[in-house]
Structures are given as C-alpha cells and as structure tokens.
Design a protein around this motif. Structure first.
Motif, PDB file in Angstrom:
ATOM      1  N   SER A  87       0.835  -1.199   0.000  1.00 20.17           N
ATOM      2  CA  SER A  87       0.000   0.000   0.000  1.00 20.17           C
ATOM      3  C   SER A  87       0.871   1.250   0.000  1.00 20.17           C
ATOM      4  N   TYR A  88       0.289   2.351  -0.491  1.00 18.89           N
ATOM      5  CA  TYR A  88       1.023   3.609  -0.619  1.00 18.89           C
ATOM      6  C   TYR A  88       0.181   4.745  -0.035  1.00 18.89           C
ATOM      7  N   ALA A  89       0.856   5.721   0.541  1.00 23.53           N
ATOM      8  CA  ALA A  89       0.196   6.903   1.092  1.00 23.53           C
ATOM      9  C   ALA A  89       0.394   8.091   0.166  1.00 23.53           C
ATOM     10  N   ASN A  90      -0.650   8.902   0.057  1.00 22.90           N
ATOM     11  CA  ASN A  90      -0.559  10.126  -0.720  1.00 22.90           C
ATOM     12  C   ASN A  90      -1.456  11.171  -0.082  1.00 22.90           C
ATOM     13  N   GLY A  91      -1.397  12.386  -0.604  1.00 25.02           N
ATOM     14  CA  GLY A  91      -2.210  13.464  -0.085  1.00 25.02           C
ATOM     15  C   GLY A  91      -1.364  14.645   0.349  1.00 25.02           C
ATOM     16  N   TYR A  92      -2.033  15.660   0.859  1.00 27.14           N
ATOM     17  CA  TYR A  92      -1.360  16.902   1.250  1.00 27.14           C
ATOM     18  C   TYR A  92      -0.264  16.646   2.276  1.00 27.14           C
ATOM     19  N   ASP A  93      -0.542  15.811   3.276  1.00 24.77           N
ATOM     20  CA  ASP A  93       0.448  15.547   4.312  1.00 24.77           C
ATOM     21  C   ASP A  93       1.694  14.877   3.757  1.00 24.77           C
ATOM     22  N   VAL A  94       1.503  13.978   2.811  1.00 20.39           N
ATOM     23  CA  VAL A  94       2.645  13.297   2.188  1.00 20.39           C
ATOM     24  C   VAL A  94       3.471  14.303   1.380  1.00 20.39           C
ATOM     25  N   MET A  95       2.785  15.202   0.676  1.00 18.04           N
ATOM     26  CA  MET A  95       3.486  16.221  -0.108  1.00 18.04           C
ATOM     27  C   MET A  95       4.320  17.135   0.791  1.00 18.04           C
ATOM     28  N   ILE A  96       3.736  17.556   1.917  1.00 22.18           N
ATOM     29  CA  ILE A  96       4.466  18.396   2.866  1.00 22.18           C
ATOM     30  C   ILE A  96       5.640  17.626   3.463  1.00 22.18           C
ATOM     31  N   ALA A  97       5.411  16.375   3.834  1.00 22.23           N
ATOM     32  CA  ALA A  97       6.475  15.548   4.410  1.00 22.23           C
ATOM     33  C   ALA A  97       7.634  15.388   3.438  1.00 22.23           C
ATOM     34  N   GLN A  98       7.295  15.203   2.159  1.00 22.06           N
ATOM     35  CA  GLN A  98       8.345  15.028   1.163  1.00 22.06           C
ATOM     36  C   GLN A  98       9.159  16.306   0.983  1.00 22.06           C
ATOM     37  N   LYS A  99       8.496  17.459   1.024  1.00 22.95           N
ATOM     38  CA  LYS A  99       9.215  18.735   0.927  1.00 22.95           C
ATOM     39  C   LYS A  99      10.189  18.891   2.085  1.00 22.95           C
TER      40      LYS A  99
END
Length: 306
Positions: A87-99
């Motif tokens: 399974s994979y996670a995505n969304g606003y929180d993942v985008m912020i975490a990646q930044k």
C-alpha cells in the motif's frame, strides 16, 4: 552520507542552541500559531532528534483525505506505507512531508496509525513526527511540541443538496438536526454541541466513516474542516458546504487565540525536540498561505475515488 548527515545535524543543533531553542518565525500572513505551554525540555529529547539514521518516520491515518489517504500504487508521488505492505500513502500531508525531507536530505518513511494513537506514538519515539491534519490546540501541545502551522483550516458543516438545512446561513439554522463528526476532534467536542437541540450521534472513527453517515442519510449534517469538505464535495456533487466563517452565526470560541489554535494545523514532534521542530519550521516558514492552498488544491485534484 551518514558523516555528512551527522555534520548537518550538528550544525542545526548549534544554531538551535545559539537561538536559545526558539523556533523560526512563520512568514505566512494568516493567523499566527498559538504559543506552546511553558515546559522544560525532557533530558532524553535533548539527545533525540529521530533522524540520526537519515530517515524521518512520519505517522498519519492514511485515511483522512485530502490530508492523507491509501492507494494501491505509487502514482502521483505516493510513498510506501511501511507497516502495510503493498500500500502507498498520498495526499497533502505526504506532499508536505516530502518537501521537508527533500530540504533536509532525509528519506521519508510513512507509518499508518489510528488517530488516537498518533500523539502517543511520538511520545514513545515510535514516530519522529505526525503530519496528519492535527489542530494546534493547547491540549495537544501539552502532550507534544508542534511545528507550523502548515495549513489554515476553516471549520465548516456539510449537508446534502436536498436537505432542509442546505440553505442554512448560521449554526442557529441547524437547530434540532441530527449530526456527527470524527472522534477526538474540536468539531465533535466543541463545535457541534453549540448547535441548539442538536441530536449528536456517536463520533465516527474516521473521516470517510463520518462522510458515509451523511451520504447514507444517517445524519443531516457533519462538521469538519474546509479541506475535508472540499474533497468530499469534489467526489460527490450531492453534497454542499455550509461555511459560516466571518459571520455572527459561526461557531464561537472563548478568544481569537482559541479560534486560531483550532484552525491552525501543525506537525507533532516529541516535546523538547527543538532540533527536529526547527528543521521542519525552516521549511514551512519559506512557504506562503498561497503555497499551502495550491498544494491542497493539487491533493484534492489527485484524490482517488473512494
């Protein structure tokens, strides 16, 4: 790489000490974050950053769109969920975490966790941080330190287009309605009880479960934040958002500071972990409210059908 990371973390620690442990000030124009209750840093926090291994372990529900969700492939930048193979996670929180990880040279690890387990996981050092759509409330900040805000979330209600409450212009117009929200949130604990004679049902365990109760007619309306409402409406055109913000008919708080702490969304870290908090704040302070909104719009656009 490990040597370079250690040197980088040592430099951040030195800067933190030079600044007497203060966090970076946000440049965003929206409401300021509430101050955390005064507390001395635990001895173990002073020695713990959580990213000594170059990995930032982040907790989230992975079921709280558009902040975070689970999908079955790595499309649109999704990240594997370490405790849910395949399974994979995505969304606003993942985008912020990646930044945050990209800016600091860290690898991102996502862990799926129940909402009520998020803060305890940070306190036990199972998680380095929670990026999970958590409001920066005084109660929460008594348990953990919070970086941010990384979003400003207006509190709204959602109903159906054919509901007698669809034309409501204030919470007074919702009197007597059957309603619910997600457990452990300000929406359920403080907002819905302000509605006169509201029939408040048991809280839903997750945001999808809360929305499902509205879609199936179990409740007349729900209370949530604007991003969750926008994501729900984007996937179901029978839903409508009731936004009373800025009016006398809005939900009331004891002070503007209390209102701010409930709409400011922050990132939880271990109490006293100023090194990690400052590293996160240095990334967030370089982003504007417009940046946050644009990223949230992107998350809503790529959210899969549920």
């Amino acid at each position: 790489m490990k040597k370079l990371l250690s040197l980088a973390m040592a430099a951040v620690m030195a800067l933190s000490l030079a600044a007497c442990g203060g966090s970076g000030a946000s440049s965003t124009p929206a409401a300021s974050a509430p101050a955390a209750p005064a507390a001395s840093a635990p001895a173990e926090a002073a020695e713990f950053t959580g990213v000594e291994d170059g990995v930032l372990t982040v907790g989230m529900e992975c079921a709280y769109a558009p902040y975070n969700w689970t999908q079955m492939d790595d499309s649109n930048g999704a990240v594997p969920i370490s405790n849910v193979p395949g399974s994979y996670a995505n969304g606003y929180d993942v985008m912020i975490a990646q930044k945050i990880c990209d800016a600091n040279g860290w690898k991102l690890e996502i862990v799926s966790s129940a909402w009520d387990s998020l803060c305890p996981a940070v306190q036990s050092k199972t998680m380095d941080a929670n990026i999970a759509g958590q409001s920066m409330t005084a109660d929460r900040m008594a348990e953990v330190d919070m970086a941010g805000p990384y979003y400003y979330a207006t509190i709204v209600c959602v109903t159906t287009k054919d509901s007698p409450y669809a034309s409501a212009t204030s919470i007074a117009d919702l009197a007597g309605g059957k309603c619910t929200s997600q457990s452990g949130t300000i929406w359920y604990d403080s907002c819905l009880p302000q509605i006169e004679n509201a029939e408040l049902l048991a809280p839903a365990e997750t945001a999808p479960a809360m929305i499902m109760q509205l879609q199936t007619g179990a409740v007349d309306f729900i209370c949530t934040d604007m991003p969750t409402a926008m994501a729900a409406v984007a996937k179901d055109d029978n839903l409508v958002i009731l936004n009373f913000s800025g009016t006398d008919g809005d939900f009331q708080f004891a002070s503007e500071e209390e209102r701010a702490e409930n709409v400011n969304i922050g990132i939880s870290v271990l109490k006293g972990n100023t090194v990690l908090k400052d590293a996160i704040d240095s990334v967030l302070s370089a982003m504007t409210e417009g940046d946050f909104n644009a990223l949230m719009d992107q998350a809503i656009a790529i959210q899969p059908e549920v």
